[in-house]
Design a protein around this motif. Structure first.
Motif, PDB file in Angstrom:
ATOM      1  N   GLN A  48       0.828  -1.204   0.000  1.00  0.00           N
ATOM      2  CA  GLN A  48       0.000   0.000   0.000  1.00  0.00           C
ATOM      3  C   GLN A  48       0.862   1.253   0.000  1.00  0.00           C
ATOM      4  O   GLN A  48       0.542   2.229  -0.684  1.00  0.00           O
TER       5      GLN A  48
ATOM      6  N   LEU B 123       0.731   4.063  -2.791  1.00  0.00           N
ATOM      7  CA  LEU B 123       0.487   5.458  -2.441  1.00  0.00           C
ATOM      8  C   LEU B 123       1.649   6.360  -2.860  1.00  0.00           C
ATOM      9  O   LEU B 123       1.433   7.492  -3.283  1.00  0.00           O
TER      10      LEU B 123
ATOM     11  N   GLN C   9       1.183   6.846  -6.524  1.00  0.00           N
ATOM     12  CA  GLN C   9       0.095   7.804  -6.745  1.00  0.00           C
ATOM     13  C   GLN C   9       0.538   9.222  -6.396  1.00  0.00           C
ATOM     14  O   GLN C   9       0.220  10.181  -7.114  1.00  0.00           O
ATOM     15  N   ASN C  10       1.281   9.350  -5.319  1.00  0.00           N
ATOM     16  CA  ASN C  10       1.784  10.658  -4.896  1.00  0.00           C
ATOM     17  C   ASN C  10       2.709  11.243  -5.961  1.00  0.00           C
ATOM     18  O   ASN C  10       2.628  12.434  -6.274  1.00  0.00           O
TER      19      ASN C  10
END
Length: 181
Positions: free
Chosen positions: A109, A113, A116-117
């Motif tokens: 995760q 993330l 995605q960041n």
């Protein structure tokens, strides 16, 4: 000639943990042996003979007899504790496995993330660049509009000035002098 023992020739075995002490009919070794009590067995202490260092007990088979006081302990034996400790070790290992799986999931995760960041930061950077371009274009349009209005105003002023000059030099209508006044 004696042969040296070799570890690789035989099967590996261990000395058994099944130790025991004798249960006597009275407080001493000279009394009749009633049986044995295995190490780690839970017993009930009835009385002590401090002179001979023997204690009277009731064992797990409900036999009453005397054993040497040095074999009696307040705490549970290692033999009794081992199964509980093994259970705790198994539970702890299961917990560790679950924690590792949870940790792996959380790491995945975190990686997602982070990705995605990074993507969002890139999009933000692109949006900021686009915003700068649009702001500059708007400023250019604003400046162009101001120049256009200034130019139009200047043209109107020049035309008005020329018209005023031209109108002053146009022949005027002559007045008649026949007016009675």
């Amino acid at each position: 000639m004696a042969q040296e023992p070799n570890d690789s020739e035989g099967e590996i075995r261990y000395i058994s943990d099944d130790l025991f002490t004798y249960l006597h009919a009275g407080p001493g070794r000279n009394f009749r042996i009633l049986g044995t009590v295995v190490a780690g067995t839970r017993v009930t202490l009835l009385q002590e003979d401090t002179e001979k260092n023997f204690v009277e007990i009731i064992d797990d088979k409900q036999r009453t007899g005397w054993v040497d006081a040095e074999f009696i302990s307040i705490s549970s034996s290692v033999r009794a504790l081992v199964p509980g400790l093994q259970q705790q070790v198994e539970e702890t290992e299961q917990t560790i496995i679950q924690q590792r799986q949870s940790n792996d999931l959380l790491n995945q995760q975190i990686a997602d993330l982070t990705s995605q960041n990074t993507n969002l930061k890139k999009k933000l950077s692109d949006a900021e660049k686009e915003n700068v371009k649009i702001t500059q274009t708007l400023a250019d349009y604003d400046q162009t509009a101001q120049m256009e209005w200034f130019t139009r105003g200047g043209i109107v002023a020049v035309i008005s000035l020329l018209l005023g000059i031209i109108l002053t030099y146009l022949p005027k209508k002559r007045r008649r002098n026949d007016n009675w006044m």
